[in-house]
Enzyme design. Sequence first.
Site, short mmCIF file in Angstrom:
data_model
loop_
_atom_site.label_atom_id
_atom_site.label_comp_id
_atom_site.label_asym_id
_atom_site.label_seq_id
_atom_site.Cartn_x
_atom_site.Cartn_y
_atom_site.Cartn_z
N HIS A 33 0.85 -1.19 0.00
CA HIS A 33 0.00 0.00 0.00
C HIS A 33 0.89 1.24 0.00
O HIS A 33 1.56 1.52 0.98
CB HIS A 33 -0.91 -0.02 1.22
CG HIS A 33 -1.89 1.12 1.23
ND1 HIS A 33 -3.00 1.14 0.42
CD2 HIS A 33 -1.91 2.27 1.93
CE1 HIS A 33 -3.65 2.26 0.63
NE2 HIS A 33 -3.02 2.97 1.53
N ASP A 35 0.86 5.12 -0.36
CA ASP A 35 0.11 6.37 -0.46
C ASP A 35 0.85 7.35 -1.35
O ASP A 35 2.05 7.58 -1.16
CB ASP A 35 -0.10 6.97 0.93
CG ASP A 35 -1.04 6.13 1.76
OD1 ASP A 35 -2.15 5.86 1.29
OD2 ASP A 35 -0.65 5.71 2.88
N ASP A 144 -8.28 1.35 1.75
CA ASP A 144 -7.94 2.36 2.76
C ASP A 144 -8.88 3.57 2.85
O ASP A 144 -8.80 4.30 3.82
CB ASP A 144 -6.49 2.84 2.55
CG ASP A 144 -5.88 3.38 3.83
OD1 ASP A 144 -6.39 3.04 4.92
OD2 ASP A 144 -4.92 4.15 3.77
N HIS A 413 -6.78 9.18 -1.02
CA HIS A 413 -7.50 9.19 0.26
C HIS A 413 -6.75 9.92 1.36
O HIS A 413 -7.30 10.06 2.46
CB HIS A 413 -7.89 7.76 0.67
CG HIS A 413 -6.73 6.81 0.70
ND1 HIS A 413 -6.33 6.09 -0.41
CD2 HIS A 413 -5.89 6.47 1.68
CE1 HIS A 413 -5.29 5.35 -0.09
NE2 HIS A 413 -4.99 5.56 1.17
ZN LIG Z 1 -3.53 4.82 2.37
#
Ligand SMILES: [Zn+2]
Length: 1001
Positions: A33, A35, A144, A413
């Site tokens: 994951h 970001d 997420d 997000h």
């Molecule tokens: Zn995230």
Amino acid sequence: MRLLLTIIYLISCSVVLANATESIQTFVIPHSHMDVGWVYTVQESMHAYAANVYTSVTEELSKEKNRRFEMYLKLFKDCLILKKKKKKVRQLVREGRLEFVLGGQVMPDEAVTDLDDLLVQMTEGHGFLFETFGVRPRFSWGVDPFGASAAAPVLFALAGFDGHLISRIDYDLKDSMQKTKKLQFVWRGSASLQERQQIFTHTMDQFSYCTPSYLPFSNRSGFYWNGVALFPDPPKDGVYPNMSLPITKETVHAYASTMVENIKQRADWFRTKHVLWPWGCDKQFYNSSVQFANMDPLMDYINKNSKDLGVTVRYATLAEYFRAVHDADLVWEVRGSEDFLPYSTESHQAWTGFYASRNILKGVARRASAQLHAAETLFTLYRINYPDGPVTKDWALAKLKALRWAVSEVQHHDGITGTESPKVADMYLQHLTQAMMGGEELLAAIFLLPHNIDILNAPRNHKKAGARHDLEQYVIVYNPLAWNISTVINVTVTFPFARVFDESRRPVPAQIQRSALSNVTYDLFILADLEGLQQTKYLISFSEKPCPLKSKCGSTFEAKEVHFETRSIRDWKKVGSRLLPVLSECYKLMFDQDTNLLHSITHLQDKRRVRVTQDFWEYRANGDVKAGPISDNYIFSANGSAVRAYEAVRMEIVPGDIITEIRQYFYRNESDEDYAFSIITRVPECFGSKVRCHGLEQTYSLGPLPVNAEVVLRTSSSLKSDRTLYTDNNGYQMMKRTHREFANNTLARNYFPMVRTAYIEDELSRLVLVADRAHGVSSQASGQLEVMLHRRLWNNLPWNLGYNLTLNDSSVVRPTLHVMLASKSVAAKIYQREAIELQHRPVVMPVDLPHLRWQENEHKRSPHARAVVLPPNLHLLSLSIPGWNYSVRSGENVQPEPDYDRVLLRIMHLFEEGEDPELSKPLTINLKDVLRGIGDLSAMEERSLTGTWDIGSLQRWRWKTADNKAEKKRSSRRFGDDPFSVTISAKEIRTFFVSFNSRNL
Ligand SMILES: [Zn+2]
């Protein structure tokens, strides 16, 4: 028939019997994951770990056939190193060992993102993936985002997806869904589209997307043998902190039993024998050789002992997992059009603060999005009509792509949510403003450059810029909507007097007045009638002095403010006795001279007077973790009820011919010299029925706030709404929000995201707010709507301090809302269009080139001559030239030429079924006729939402439901006499590739 049914029953019975004896099949899905920007910027993440993930995973997958990896686009496109490995990546993707999920440019937030932007980011991502790797993602991976929208499953269904995955939903709801094995269901996210756009949905269990990290015999990093990523630099010796014990003869059994125990625990929550076991977490797999080198023998060990352990394990992609669940052929429960918002992780942790965090970023993101939409439509018109014009296509597409990327990136997000660190928020803002400058250049080039090379090369007849010209300015106004609109344009100017003329030098009704928020500028309001996708020009002639001869003054009204005495709340002994009316075509607004607040609104058509008052309240947040729950950029913890945030109010009214402006200034303390908040309300006056009079435009000013204040605009009314409100999912559809009581934290858990719209209503009337950016909204009392506009917080939680995530936002914010009050039936007809008109306001470009005079017949050279007008219930959602080829590249390293002739067109039906007796009906239009203003339509082809599928060849998986309804295949268009006719029914979004016969004017 009966026989057939019996057979099906027997077969499914035998499946169940077989399952009972089968061991649990575990789908280990390796993933990382990453970001795009949260605590660290893109550059920092790329440097510290992200580039390594892509390169080392590609290497490792190539070594062993059975290894898999799940990837979503994010930073992938930017990863230069990978460009050299495209061939390898393409092969891995083709063999199903590397899978792209979701396929957008980012994993977007679902609470505060707008439909327009979700489409941009998915369309760009899908176009890139299809052109580069020949793949079309078919599964989503929303692991997420902080809560799940019911619009998302509809969009994924429309994009041709077979399965949808979500994770973050209310902790107590997830718990009960686990116990009752209801984490998986078929989601009919749209009340109107129902089973036509349903999608099977998997909710991740309580472990979510990270592998359990606490292992008693290893250290806290669990199954992550590569340890923890290091910022700012990766370690020179390749040794990362907190690496787990390697798999050896001594440790393998302990690892295996921990893993198997976890798998069995999870298997109990699902109806089939398949367990999705995500292997990874944030920032993992930057050293995937060590990851796989440990996991391979661990999995071998489990499989060798599977008889005893009752579990088998395999590397898998999400597709393989969904395929297995699908093949189990069960009958699934149906979930209707309800979302999973808001989201709480525990009773005092309501993630409802982020709906309002970083108001400026939310506002800029929406402005960029509106500019992108305008630029896309304008470039499409230009390209079709002036294929050889001086605005070169490559240059224009590069500007558009940069803007598409900036708009997409911030949908992340931890982007538009406002949950990032200050430096990352600055990064998003910088990327947006930079791309918007490019967008501005493109708009200016299309507006200003002659559209014909001959004209460009012809000697310019420069008129000398005399004094007269210095006092003149042109303004170009472009309507990016495919509707004719009457509106009021506001141009900020520095002269106190001005006259406005149209292209034929006829005077245009206008109004000028001193600006509310500045002593040196003036607001010039111009009444503008704009046709769909048309531009027009106005000439403004300025003067320092009033016009001596009335007959030569044009139609500009000079408005003067009327001041009212400041009122203190201490003196609110007797109120409502001195009411001051402000009248418009729609309303009689009453202002109370004893309070200087709004008192009531009478809707003239229904003759119903509704008490409405508006003012500012605030929640005082706790900043000390030892003293109780804190509010931060994610979380809203109301530390008691809201308190009135002012002691005195001053009012000015500027009565006008076009706009009457009411200015209310709120003082925190009676003795303060500067106001803390303001409301500027613009009531449109009417010239006949030209301006639609329902929307009262309000712009607020707030900030800098004191620390630990969360300020709301409270609109209180006499509507008997019983604390039920309606708020939108991504601007796509409305959700009913009934007030819910909880053991704790009831106030914060009744906050909801408002992307565009919120309303309350009783049996007769509806009070609607539409917004130019996302906010949090709640109804804490009957008849009340409160909008959280701004938050400034600080707390002493070490984690928050360490990452600089306390939301100490000291900015001044100026959001805009439109307020409407009408009977329910009238409001239902207009509220969506009002929201879209606020979102896509006309582009206004002042041109400071006095020598650039328009010739008499110049308007004939505007990009296109005729208006494009859709019926009021249909919205031109997209009109763009994507540039993608939508076909697989033949040569491995050949960069294909962008496709400039394919136009992507999306039309959306704005109404729900039954929402309005007329406007909800399906509508048939002839695209060739409707688009005639753009050009001569030569071909059209219906596509999936993001363009990657020909709708005729798209076969989505069918999932059984108790009511046995399934998506019916629909012919892509109405055949027969008219191949250009399409029927669009309630809430449909239909996507087409269209092409035009090019013309040279
Ligand atoms: Zn995230």
